[in-house]
Design a protein around this motif. Structure first.
Motif, PDB file in Angstrom:
ATOM      1  N   PHE A 148      24.396  -4.330 -13.784  1.00  0.00           N
ATOM      2  CA  PHE A 148      24.176  -4.350 -12.072  1.00  0.00           C
ATOM      3  C   PHE A 148      23.670  -3.189 -11.386  1.00  0.00           C
ATOM      4  CE2 PHE A 148      25.835  -3.742  -7.652  1.00  0.00           C
ATOM      5  CZ  PHE A 148      25.084  -5.003  -7.234  1.00  0.00           C
ATOM      6  N   HIS A 149      24.311  -2.038 -11.591  1.00  0.00           N
ATOM      7  CA  HIS A 149      23.451  -0.922 -10.673  1.00  0.00           C
ATOM      8  C   HIS A 149      22.387  -0.375 -11.259  1.00  0.00           C
ATOM      9  CE1 HIS A 149      27.828  -0.402  -8.973  1.00  0.00           C
ATOM     10  NE2 HIS A 149      26.940  -0.017  -8.066  1.00  0.00           N
ATOM     11  N   ILE A 150      21.918  -0.654 -12.687  1.00  0.00           N
ATOM     12  CA  ILE A 150      20.645  -0.180 -13.019  1.00  0.00           C
ATOM     13  C   ILE A 150      19.646  -1.125 -12.494  1.00  0.00           C
ATOM     14  CG2 ILE A 150      18.982   0.190 -14.941  1.00  0.00           C
ATOM     15  CD1 ILE A 150      21.336   1.318 -16.359  1.00  0.00           C
ATOM     16  N   LEU A 155      24.857  16.572 -14.185  1.00  0.00           N
ATOM     17  CA  LEU A 155      23.979  15.927 -14.858  1.00  0.00           C
ATOM     18  C   LEU A 155      24.908  14.636 -15.478  1.00  0.00           C
ATOM     19  CD1 LEU A 155      21.294  14.857 -16.056  1.00  0.00           C
ATOM     20  CD2 LEU A 155      21.721  16.086 -18.137  1.00  0.00           C
ATOM     21  N   LYS A 156      25.965  15.170 -16.337  1.00  0.00           N
ATOM     22  CA  LYS A 156      26.990  14.011 -16.687  1.00  0.00           C
ATOM     23  C   LYS A 156      27.724  13.203 -15.523  1.00  0.00           C
ATOM     24  CE  LYS A 156      27.907  16.387 -20.574  1.00  0.00           C
ATOM     25  NZ  LYS A 156      28.781  17.703 -21.152  1.00  0.00           N
ATOM     26  N   GLY A 157      28.002  13.844 -14.506  1.00  0.00           N
ATOM     27  CA  GLY A 157      28.861  13.280 -13.377  1.00  0.00           C
ATOM     28  C   GLY A 157      27.864  12.182 -12.799  1.00  0.00           C
ATOM     29  N   LEU A 158      26.617  12.565 -12.575  1.00  0.00           N
ATOM     30  CA  LEU A 158      25.897  11.905 -11.591  1.00  0.00           C
ATOM     31  C   LEU A 158      25.405  10.570 -12.381  1.00  0.00           C
ATOM     32  CD1 LEU A 158      23.515  13.917  -9.321  1.00  0.00           C
ATOM     33  CD2 LEU A 158      25.796  12.560  -8.949  1.00  0.00           C
ATOM     34  N   LEU A 159      25.228  10.718 -13.957  1.00  0.00           N
ATOM     35  CA  LEU A 159      24.890   9.740 -15.063  1.00  0.00           C
ATOM     36  C   LEU A 159      26.054   8.729 -15.289  1.00  0.00           C
ATOM     37  CD1 LEU A 159      22.855  11.613 -17.778  1.00  0.00           C
ATOM     38  CD2 LEU A 159      22.066   9.782 -16.128  1.00  0.00           C
ATOM     39  N   ASN A 160      27.344   9.078 -15.121  1.00  0.00           N
ATOM     40  CA  ASN A 160      28.397   8.457 -15.268  1.00  0.00           C
ATOM     41  C   ASN A 160      28.953   8.062 -13.891  1.00  0.00           C
ATOM     42  OD1 ASN A 160      28.171   8.913 -17.867  1.00  0.00           O
ATOM     43  ND2 ASN A 160      29.573  10.319 -17.991  1.00  0.00           N
ATOM     44  N   HIS A 210      30.121   4.365 -14.077  1.00  0.00           N
ATOM     45  CA  HIS A 210      31.259   4.014 -15.099  1.00  0.00           C
ATOM     46  C   HIS A 210      31.749   5.206 -15.776  1.00  0.00           C
ATOM     47  CE1 HIS A 210      33.107   2.885 -18.826  1.00  0.00           C
ATOM     48  NE2 HIS A 210      33.486   1.697 -18.045  1.00  0.00           N
ATOM     49  N   ASN A 211      32.914   5.699 -15.497  1.00  0.00           N
ATOM     50  CA  ASN A 211      32.952   7.198 -16.172  1.00  0.00           C
ATOM     51  C   ASN A 211      33.949   6.841 -17.356  1.00  0.00           C
ATOM     52  OD1 ASN A 211      33.861   9.543 -16.811  1.00  0.00           O
ATOM     53  ND2 ASN A 211      35.318   9.899 -14.991  1.00  0.00           N
ATOM     54  N   PRO A 212      33.141   7.010 -18.568  1.00  0.00           N
ATOM     55  CA  PRO A 212      33.935   6.728 -19.881  1.00  0.00           C
ATOM     56  C   PRO A 212      35.089   7.652 -20.361  1.00  0.00           C
ATOM     57  CG  PRO A 212      31.688   7.891 -20.211  1.00  0.00           C
ATOM     58  CD  PRO A 212      31.815   7.568 -18.730  1.00  0.00           C
ATOM     59  N   ASN A 213      35.100   8.716 -19.418  1.00  0.00           N
ATOM     60  CA  ASN A 213      36.124   9.820 -19.778  1.00  0.00           C
ATOM     61  C   ASN A 213      37.262   9.659 -18.871  1.00  0.00           C
ATOM     62  OD1 ASN A 213      34.430  11.013 -21.649  1.00  0.00           O
ATOM     63  ND2 ASN A 213      33.289  12.018 -20.021  1.00  0.00           N
ATOM     64  N   LEU A 214      37.324   8.631 -17.741  1.00  0.00           N
ATOM     65  CA  LEU A 214      38.244   8.438 -16.965  1.00  0.00           C
ATOM     66  C   LEU A 214      39.941   8.040 -17.630  1.00  0.00           C
ATOM     67  CD1 LEU A 214      39.044   8.669 -13.871  1.00  0.00           C
ATOM     68  CD2 LEU A 214      38.547   6.090 -14.065  1.00  0.00           C
ATOM     69  N   PRO A 215      40.718   8.597 -17.511  1.00  0.00           N
ATOM     70  CA  PRO A 215      42.026   7.990 -17.844  1.00  0.00           C
ATOM     71  C   PRO A 215      42.338   6.839 -16.972  1.00  0.00           C
ATOM     72  CG  PRO A 215      42.655  10.230 -16.619  1.00  0.00           C
ATOM     73  CD  PRO A 215      40.888  10.090 -16.930  1.00  0.00           C
ATOM     74  N   VAL A 216      42.962   5.719 -17.640  1.00  0.00           N
ATOM     75  CA  VAL A 216      43.359   4.658 -16.794  1.00  0.00           C
ATOM     76  C   VAL A 216      44.661   4.478 -16.642  1.00  0.00           C
ATOM     77  CG1 VAL A 216      41.137   3.491 -17.402  1.00  0.00           C
ATOM     78  CG2 VAL A 216      43.289   3.173 -18.593  1.00  0.00           C
ATOM     79  N   ILE A 217      45.142   3.624 -15.937  1.00  0.00           N
ATOM     80  CA  ILE A 217      46.546   3.435 -15.570  1.00  0.00           C
ATOM     81  C   ILE A 217      47.344   3.287 -16.607  1.00  0.00           C
ATOM     82  CG2 ILE A 217      46.385   0.948 -14.941  1.00  0.00           C
ATOM     83  CD1 ILE A 217      48.517   3.000 -12.855  1.00  0.00           C
ATOM     84  N   ASP A 218      46.983   2.897 -17.756  1.00  0.00           N
ATOM     85  CA  ASP A 218      47.908   2.566 -18.908  1.00  0.00           C
ATOM     86  C   ASP A 218      48.145   3.817 -19.602  1.00  0.00           C
ATOM     87  OD1 ASP A 218      48.213  -0.137 -18.419  1.00  0.00           O
ATOM     88  OD2 ASP A 218      46.232  -0.511 -19.087  1.00  0.00           O
ATOM     89  N   ASP A 219      47.188   4.865 -19.464  1.00  0.00           N
ATOM     90  CA  ASP A 219      47.387   6.172 -19.900  1.00  0.00           C
ATOM     91  C   ASP A 219      48.382   6.981 -19.380  1.00  0.00           C
ATOM     92  OD1 ASP A 219      45.413   5.908 -21.793  1.00  0.00           O
ATOM     93  OD2 ASP A 219      43.775   6.335 -20.293  1.00  0.00           O
ATOM     94  N   TYR A 220      48.780   6.538 -18.016  1.00  0.00           N
ATOM     95  CA  TYR A 220      50.089   7.156 -17.298  1.00  0.00           C
ATOM     96  C   TYR A 220      50.897   6.114 -17.569  1.00  0.00           C
ATOM     97  CZ  TYR A 220      46.304   9.669 -14.939  1.00  0.00           C
ATOM     98  OH  TYR A 220      45.185  10.632 -14.708  1.00  0.00           O
ATOM     99  N   ARG A 262      35.607   9.787  -8.841  1.00  0.00           N
ATOM    100  CA  ARG A 262      36.636   9.993  -9.983  1.00  0.00           C
ATOM    101  C   ARG A 262      36.179  11.164 -10.869  1.00  0.00           C
ATOM    102  NH1 ARG A 262      34.086   5.890  -9.637  1.00  0.00           N
ATOM    103  NH2 ARG A 262      33.056   5.599 -11.877  1.00  0.00           N
ATOM    104  N   MET A 263      35.526  11.877 -10.435  1.00  0.00           N
ATOM    105  CA  MET A 263      34.958  12.937 -11.475  1.00  0.00           C
ATOM    106  C   MET A 263      36.182  13.834 -11.564  1.00  0.00           C
ATOM    107  SD  MET A 263      32.382  12.048 -13.072  1.00  0.00           S
ATOM    108  CE  MET A 263      31.585  10.446 -12.847  1.00  0.00           C
ATOM    109  N   CYS A 264      36.797  14.370 -10.655  1.00  0.00           N
ATOM    110  CA  CYS A 264      37.980  15.099 -10.601  1.00  0.00           C
ATOM    111  C   CYS A 264      38.691  15.021 -11.686  1.00  0.00           C
ATOM    112  CB  CYS A 264      38.444  15.414  -9.327  1.00  0.00           C
ATOM    113  SG  CYS A 264      39.006  14.007  -8.568  1.00  0.00           S
ATOM    114  N   VAL A 265      39.062  13.700 -11.684  1.00  0.00           N
ATOM    115  CA  VAL A 265      40.195  13.074 -12.793  1.00  0.00           C
ATOM    116  C   VAL A 265      39.876  13.558 -14.131  1.00  0.00           C
ATOM    117  CG1 VAL A 265      41.681  11.312 -13.164  1.00  0.00           C
ATOM    118  CG2 VAL A 265      40.810  11.462 -11.050  1.00  0.00           C
ATOM    119  N   THR A 266      38.599  13.347 -14.267  1.00  0.00           N
ATOM    120  CA  THR A 266      37.997  13.797 -15.699  1.00  0.00           C
ATOM    121  C   THR A 266      37.944  15.184 -15.836  1.00  0.00           C
ATOM    122  OG1 THR A 266      36.601  11.720 -15.721  1.00  0.00           O
ATOM    123  CG2 THR A 266      35.894  13.698 -17.244  1.00  0.00           C
ATOM    124  N   ALA A 267      37.712  15.911 -14.979  1.00  0.00           N
ATOM    125  CA  ALA A 267      37.241  17.163 -15.167  1.00  0.00           C
ATOM    126  C   ALA A 267      38.210  18.061 -14.958  1.00  0.00           C
ATOM    127  CB  ALA A 267      36.345  17.811 -13.864  1.00  0.00           C
TER     128      ALA A 267
END
Ligand code: SF4
Ligand code: SF4
Lengths: 242, 516
Positions: A55-57, B81-86, B89-99, B221-226
Motif C-alpha cells: 500500500f505505502h509503496i 537508513l534502516k529506520g526510514l526504510l522500515n 513495517h518494522n520487522p524488528n519490533l517486539p509485539v505484545i505476545d513477546d511481552y 516505533r524505532m526506539c522500541v527496537t533500538a
C-alpha cells in the motif's frame, strides 16, 4: 450543471485546502498529542506486512508522480513524446496502483477481522479507508480506461490546479472530463479535507528531518547563553538555574 | 572537557530478595492505564531466565543497541537508513505476545452471579479486547523458575558455556539463581534517542534523564527496537511510546524515585556522577575489551579542582557538584570498583550499575565419598547416592570463586561483555569484605587471613568498613544523594517569572505593554 461544477471544482477545493491548512496547524499547535501515525503493528505484525508495504509503496510513488506532473507538465509532455517511455510510465503507474489497491484491501480485511485491531479502530479510520479505497479504485479504473493519463494530466489537470493555486480558477476543461475522472478529482480534495480530522496527519509529519539531525539530542532547561546580566535590571533574560 | 551531571544508580544484587515491591510502586504511579498495562518500566527477572520481553538480550532477534563499524558505531536495527526504510513495517519490533497479553478477571461475576448449582468463577479476560482469554504468559511468568527447560535453558547469556557447564547449572540439587531488577539505564549514548525519526526522545542536560516528548512522538516505533534493554515501550492505545522517567518530578524535588524509595531489600543507590560529554562517542566506539574501563574513565573525579571549575563553567549548580562528591554511586563504581554496567557490549553506556551477586557463588560443591554415610541409612529410607557436598567452609582463600555454582562465564556475559577476570576481581573484593567483617563479628577467621584477603583485593580495613557500612547499614540519606532543583528557581524551569512581573491579577499572562 455549470453551477454544480463551480461548486465542486472551485468552491470545494478551496474549502478543503483552507480547512486542511488551518486545521492541521491548529491541531499541531494545540492538540499535538493527537498527532500520530497510530501504528497497530504492536498488536498484529505479520498480516500488516502484506498490507502496509504494497500500500505505502504504491500510494507514495503514485502521489509523487501526480505531484511531479503537476509541477512539471511541460517536462512530462516532452519526456512522454517518446512512446516507449510513455508506455513504461503507464505500465509502472498501473502496477503501483494495483499494489496500493491490493495492500489497502489487505489492510482493510485485517482491520475488520482481527479482534485486537478492531479495538484500536475508530469510525474515522473506517471512513478514511473507504474513501481511500474508492479513490484508488477510481484511479486504477482511469488508468485502464482512459490511458496515457500522464500526458493528459499534464495538459488538462496541471493547468487547472495551477489556476486554482493562482486564484483564477479555470474549470471549463475540467467540466468536460468523464465522470470517473471528475469523481477522482473530488475524491482527492475530500482526502485533503480529511487530513486534519484523521490519522492522515501522519503524512504531514513524515520525519525527513531525521536525515540531517545528529543522532543524539540533549535538551537544557536553562540556556547557557542567556544568563541574567545584573547590570541590566530590566533585561529580559532567563536566569541560570539548576 | 564538557562536564555534565548524570543522575545514576547502583543496584546491589546480593541484597535483592525478588519481592517486586519496586515494580508495583512504579506500576501504581505511572503505568496503571489503558495501553500501558503490559509495561513494567521497572521489572525484576529471575536469572538464569529469558526475561521480559522474552529473550530481550538476544540481539539477533530484536536487533537492538549499537554495533561497531570500524572506528565508529551504528545502530544495529534502526538508524537513519534502516529506520526510514522500515518505517511502514518494522520487522524488528517486539509485539505484545513477546511481552504478554494483559488480563484481568471478571470479579463482578463472583458477586452478581445468579443462584446456580455450581460456584461462580471469575474468568480471565484480556485487557486489550475485553474477551475471555487463555492466559499464556503474564508479568514475571518465569519468576523463580530457574532450571526449567522453557526459561532458564533459553537464557541468551548461556552463550559460551559448555554443554556440561550448562547441564550442571540445571541439576535440581545444584541450581542457583538470583534476581535482576531492571529499569531504563538513562544511558550516556542512548540508542533510543538516536533511533527516533521525529526527534521526540531527548536526554536532559541538567540531570541526564532520558525522556520521550509525548507531543512529538508519532508512533514510528524505532526506539522500541533500538533500546537493547527493551525499556522503551509502545502504548498501543495512545499510539505513543513511553519509558521510565526516573520519577523526574520526585527527583527535581529531591525525593528518591518510587522504585528506589520503596525497595525492601534496600539494594538501590542513587547519586550524581560528573562525566566528560566530549568523550561519549569515542568511548562507545572502543574495543569490546576496553568498553568497561573506558566507560569508567569518562566518569570524572568530583574532587579534582579542574573538574569542578569546568563543571561550574558549564553551569552545573554548586548543589549538584556537592552531591557528586557525596555520591554513593561514585563510591561503588569508581572508588571501590564494585559495580559493573549490565551488558556493556550494547554500547549505550548505561548509567545503572550492578554489584554482581556473590551469594550464588559463595558455596562450592566438593566431591566426597558418601558410601559409608549411605550404609547407615535405613533400607526403607529414601536417599540419593550423592557424592558431593554443599560446602560453605571458608578455609581456602577465594577458592570458592573459581568453583562457583553460578559459572563465572555466565556472570561475565551479563556484566562484563564476557570478561571473566573483571567478575573475579569484583567477587574477590566482595569476599574479602565479608571475611573482614566475619573476623570482626564471628571471630573465627584469623587476622592474618582476613588482612591477606583485603590486601589482595586492594582494600584496607577502613575502606572495607566503609563498604560494609554503605552496603548493610546505610540510611536513606546515604543511599540517595539527590540535588533538588532549587525550589526558588524550579518555577523558572517551566516559565520565566519575569514574564509576569508587573502584570496584574491571576489567570492570564500578558506583557504589561502599552495598548495600541
Ligand atoms: S536503557 Fe534503553 S530506553 Fe533507557 S536510555 Fe538506554 S537506550 Fe534509552
Ligand atoms: S523492591 Fe528491591 S528487593 Fe524487592 S525486588 Fe525490587 S529491587 Fe529487589
Amino acid at each position: 450543471m455549470v453551477n454544480l461544477d463551480v461548486l465542486l471544482f472551485t468552491a470545494f477545493p478551496y474549502f478543503a485546502l483552507f480547512i486542511c491548512i488551518v486545521g492541521s496547524i491548529y491541531r499541531y499547535k494545540f492538540l499535538s498529542f493527537k498527532y500520530s501515525s497510530l501504528s497497530s503493528e504492536f498488536l498484529e505484525q505479520r498480516k500488516l506486512f502484506w498490507g502496509t508495504i504494497p500500500f505505502h509503496i504504491g500510494i507514495v510513488l503514485i502521489f509523487l508522480g501526480h505531484l511531479f506532473i503537476f509541477i512539471f507538465p511541460k517536462e512530462t509532455l516532452a519526456f512522454n513524446s517518446v512512446p516507449i517511455r510513455l508506455i513504461i510510465i503507464e505500465v509502472g503507474a498501473f502496477i503501483l496502483g494495483l499494489s496500493a489497491l491490493v495492500g489497502l484491501i489487505g489492510l482493510f480485511i485485517r482491520r475488520l477481522t482481527n479482534p485486537r485491531i478492531s479495538i484500536v479502530t475508530s469510525k474515522m479510520d473506517i471512513f478514511v479507508e473507504v474513501v481511500l479505497l474508492a479513490q484508488i479504485v477510481l484511479g486504477v479504473w482511469i488508468a485502464y480506461d482512459y490511458r496515457w493519463g500522464s500526458s493528459w494530466f499534464a495538459s488538462v489537470l496541471s493547468p487547472y490546479l495551477v489556476s486554482l493555486l493562482t486564484f483564477s480558477p479555470e474549470i471549463t476543461a475540467v467540466s468536460q472530463l468523464p465522470l470517473v475522472i471528475k469523481l477522482h478529482i473530488i475524491g482527492a480534495f475530500l482526502i485533503v479535507l480529511l487530513i486534519p480530522f484523521s490519522r492522515l496527519v501522519h503524512f504531514i509529519v513524515a520525519p525527513f528531518s531525521y536525515i540531517w539531525r545528529p543522532y543524539q539530542k540533549v535538551v537544557w532547561y536553562r540556556s547557557k547563553n542567556r544568563v541574567r546580566n545584573p547590570e541590566e535590571s530590566w533585561g529580559v533574560t532567563r536566569p541560570k538555574n539548576n | 572537557m564538557d562536564v555534565r551531571a548524570q543522575i545514576s544508580m547502583v543496584f546491589h544484587l546480593d541484597k535483592c530478595i525478588g519481592c517486586h515491591t519496586c515494580s508495583i510502586a512504579c506500576k501504581n504511579i505511572w503505568t496503571d492505564r489503558k495501553g500501558a498495562e503490559y509495561m513494567w518500566w521497572n521489572n525484576v527477572e529471575t536469572k538464569p531466565g529469558t526475561g521480559y520481553p522474552t529473550k530481550w538480550e538476544n540481539q539477533s532477534i530484536y536487533n537492538g543497541g549499537w554495533v561497531k563499524n570500524g572506528n565508529d558505531i551504528g545502530l544495529r536495527g534502526a538508524g537513519k537508513l534502516k529506520g526510514l526504510l522500515n518505517i511502514f513495517h518494522n520487522p524488528n519490533l517486539p509485539v505484545i505476545d513477546d511481552y504478554y497479553e494483559p488480563f484481568t478477571y471478571k470479579y463482578l461475576d463472583l458477586i452478581e452471579s445468579p443462584d446456580m448449582d455450581d460456584q461462580p468463577t471469575a474468568r480471565p479476560i484480556s485487557l486489550i479486547t475485553g474477551k475471555p482469554i487463555n492466559i499464556k504468559m503474564g508479568p514475571n511468568w518465569d519468576d523463580d523458575m530457574s532450571g526449567t527447560p522453557d526459561y532458564a535453558r533459553n537464557d541468551p547469556n548461556m552463550e559460551g558455556l559448555s554443554a556440561a557447564e550448562q547441564e550442571a547449572m540445571f541439576q535440581l540439587e545444584k541450581l542457583a539463581f538470583f534476581y535482576l531488577p531492571r529499569i531504563c539505564n538513562h544511558c550516556l549514548n542512548p540508542a533510543c534517542v538516536a533511533s527516533c525519526p521525529s526527534g521526540a526522545i531527548y536526554k536532559r542536560g541538567e540531570d541526564g534523564v532520558v525522556l520521550i516528548n509525548q507531543k512529538v512522538c508519532r508512533a514510528w516505533r524505532m526506539c522500541v527496537t533500538a533500546c537493547p534493554y527493551k525499556k522503551s515501550y509502545y502504548n498501543w492505545s495512545t499510539g505513543k511510546s513511553e519509558k521510565c522517567i526516573l520519577c523526574y518530578p520526585r527527583i527535581e524535588a529531591g525525593y528518591a524515585p518510587a522504585c528506589m524509595h520503596s525497595c525492601v531489600g534496600r539494594i538501590r543507590y542513587l547519586g550524581v556522577l560528573l562525566y566528560d560529554a566530549d568523550l561519549i562517542n569515542d568511548t562507545a566506539s572502543s574495543e569490546n575489551e576496553d568498553l568497561i574501563n573506558r566507560q569508567l574513565d569518562i566518569i570524572l573525579d568530583p574532587f579534582d579542582p579542574k573538574v569542578i571549575s569546568a563543571a561550574k563553567a558549564n553551569g552545573v549548580a554548586d548543589s549538584t557538584i556537592t552531591a557528586a562528591q557525596n555520591s554513593p554511586v561514585y563510591k561503588f563504581v569508581k572508588e571501590w570498583g564494585l559495580a559493573l554496567p549490565l551488558h556493556p557490549e550494547f554500547r549505550t553506556l548505561p548509567m545503572l550499575f550492578y554489584v554482581p551477586p556473590l551469594l550464588p557463588v559463595m558455596a562450592k560443591l566438593t566431591t566426597v565419598d558418601n558410601t559409608d554415610q549411605s550404609k547407615k541409612m535405613d533400607d526403607r529410607a529414601k536417599y540419593w547416592p550423592d557424592n558431593w557436598l554443599y560446602d560453605t567452609s571458608t578455609e581456602e582463600l577465594f577458592s570458592t570463586i573459581e568453583q562457583a555454582r553460578m559459572p563465572l562465564k555466565y556472570m561475565a556475559n551479563l556484566f562484563s561483555a564476557g570478561d571473566e577476570s573483571k567478575i573475579v576481581n569484583v567477587m574477590k573484593k566482595l569476599m574479602a569484605i565479608r571475611m573482614h567483617r566475619r573476623r570482626a563479628t564471628v571471630g573465627d577467621i584469623s587476622d592474618e587471613k582476613a588482612d591477606n584477603m583485603l590486601e589482595q583485593s586492594g582494600y584496607n580495613a577502613l575502606t572495607a568498613d566503609d563498604i560494609y557500612y554503605l552496603t548493610s547499614l546505610a540510611k536513606f540519606d546515604d543511599r540517595f544523594v539527590i540535588p533538588a532543583s532549587h525550589r526558588e528557581q524550579a518555577i523558572e524551569m517551566l516559565e520565566f517569572t519575569g514574564d509576569v512581573k508587573g502584570s496584574v491579577g491571576f489567570g492570564f499572562i500578558e506583557k504589561p505593554a502599552r495598548g495600541i
